[in-house]
Design a protein around this motif. Sequence first.
Motif, PDB file in Angstrom:
ATOM      1  N   HIS A  25       8.649   5.463  -6.232  1.00  0.00           N
ATOM      2  CA  HIS A  25       7.207   5.637  -6.016  1.00  0.00           C
ATOM      3  C   HIS A  25       6.871   5.800  -4.532  1.00  0.00           C
ATOM      4  N   ALA A  26       7.772   6.422  -3.818  1.00  0.00           N
ATOM      5  CA  ALA A  26       7.604   6.565  -2.366  1.00  0.00           C
ATOM      6  C   ALA A  26       6.321   7.300  -1.992  1.00  0.00           C
ATOM      7  N   GLY A 130      -0.881   6.735  -8.469  1.00  0.00           N
ATOM      8  CA  GLY A 130      -0.133   7.959  -8.739  1.00  0.00           C
ATOM      9  C   GLY A 130       0.062   8.772  -7.469  1.00  0.00           C
ATOM     10  N   GLU A 131       0.573   9.971  -7.605  1.00  0.00           N
ATOM     11  CA  GLU A 131       0.778  10.856  -6.452  1.00  0.00           C
ATOM     12  C   GLU A 131      -0.505  11.662  -6.207  1.00  0.00           C
ATOM     13  N   PHE A 139       3.675   2.951   0.214  1.00  0.00           N
ATOM     14  CA  PHE A 139       4.866   2.762   1.038  1.00  0.00           C
ATOM     15  C   PHE A 139       4.757   3.622   2.293  1.00  0.00           C
ATOM     16  N   GLU A 140       5.259   3.089   3.374  1.00  0.00           N
ATOM     17  CA  GLU A 140       5.315   3.803   4.660  1.00  0.00           C
ATOM     18  C   GLU A 140       6.698   3.603   5.254  1.00  0.00           C
ATOM     19  N   ASP A 141       7.410   4.706   5.485  1.00  0.00           N
ATOM     20  CA  ASP A 141       8.775   4.641   6.015  1.00  0.00           C
ATOM     21  C   ASP A 141       9.679   3.776   5.139  1.00  0.00           C
ATOM     22  N   ALA A 146       0.522  -1.851   4.241  1.00  0.00           N
ATOM     23  CA  ALA A 146      -0.430  -2.958   4.332  1.00  0.00           C
ATOM     24  C   ALA A 146      -1.218  -3.089   3.031  1.00  0.00           C
ATOM     25  N   ALA A 147      -1.538  -1.952   2.406  1.00  0.00           N
ATOM     26  CA  ALA A 147      -2.271  -1.984   1.136  1.00  0.00           C
ATOM     27  C   ALA A 147      -1.447  -2.677   0.050  1.00  0.00           C
ATOM     28  N   THR A 148      -0.154  -2.375  -0.009  1.00  0.00           N
ATOM     29  CA  THR A 148       0.713  -3.000  -1.007  1.00  0.00           C
ATOM     30  C   THR A 148       0.855  -4.493  -0.750  1.00  0.00           C
TER      31      THR A 148
END
Length: 259
Positions: A25-26, A130-131, A139-141, A146-148
């Motif tokens: 889920h990147a 979703g996308e 996800f970041e990098d 922060a949201a997750t």
Amino acid sequence: MASAPQSNSLPIFYNNLEPLSSQAHAKFKARMVDKAPFLTSNHAVPLTVDEFAMAQRHFPIVFSSGADSVPLALMGLNEGVNVFVDDEGKLIDPVYVPAYIRRYPFLLAKLRPDSDELSLCFDPTADAIGEFEEGQALFEDGQPSAATQEILKFAEQFEQAGQRTGQFMKELSESGLLIDGEVAIQPNDSDKPFVYRGFKMVSEEKLRETRGDQLRKWSQSGMLALIYAHMFSLGLMREIFARQMQLGKMPQPVMPAIN
């Protein structure tokens, strides 16, 4: 009237569960939605004791029937009726939204029966994840954004509140105060009452008979305040009934118990 959340399958609202993964889920994002279609057919929502003070201003708080009783906020008095949302699931008026609803589509769950470790999962059928082009990246990098982290924090807080709720329900059940509930409401234009059963409530008579030392203990622990919040909230059942009448969502009078 009030059914407990499913215990041998997925919790209410959830159609499926999938572990949130930085690999699978990147590119996923979580976006704000202004409607919850899953609410339109749900009249009873699980509630934690942390929410009693706020929820009792808007909903009757009752306890589900059955052995493992849980607190429920009634958003309608009959199965399939929710008087706080329209046919699309949008809130009709500003109202307190229970944490169980705000947590969706996320959930902490055990992935393996032999482990107590909880993983952040989500319902892949939900419109909020979703996308998408818009929304907050999960996800970041390759790392949780922060949201997750905020989503995980909220889910953890909900689990902790759930543990406190379980302890409250254990004490309440052991106290012998819970009885089978029944409320009869008779409209002016009807010669028969609408009778609602299928839930549990605290007995005022049994509460009055409780010893003083036990009441002091409950007062010091905060349990007594929760009991009174539940009892005061029951007066709102007539307001929910009036909303159902306005919406034309009334069953026939003198109903059997609904579980």
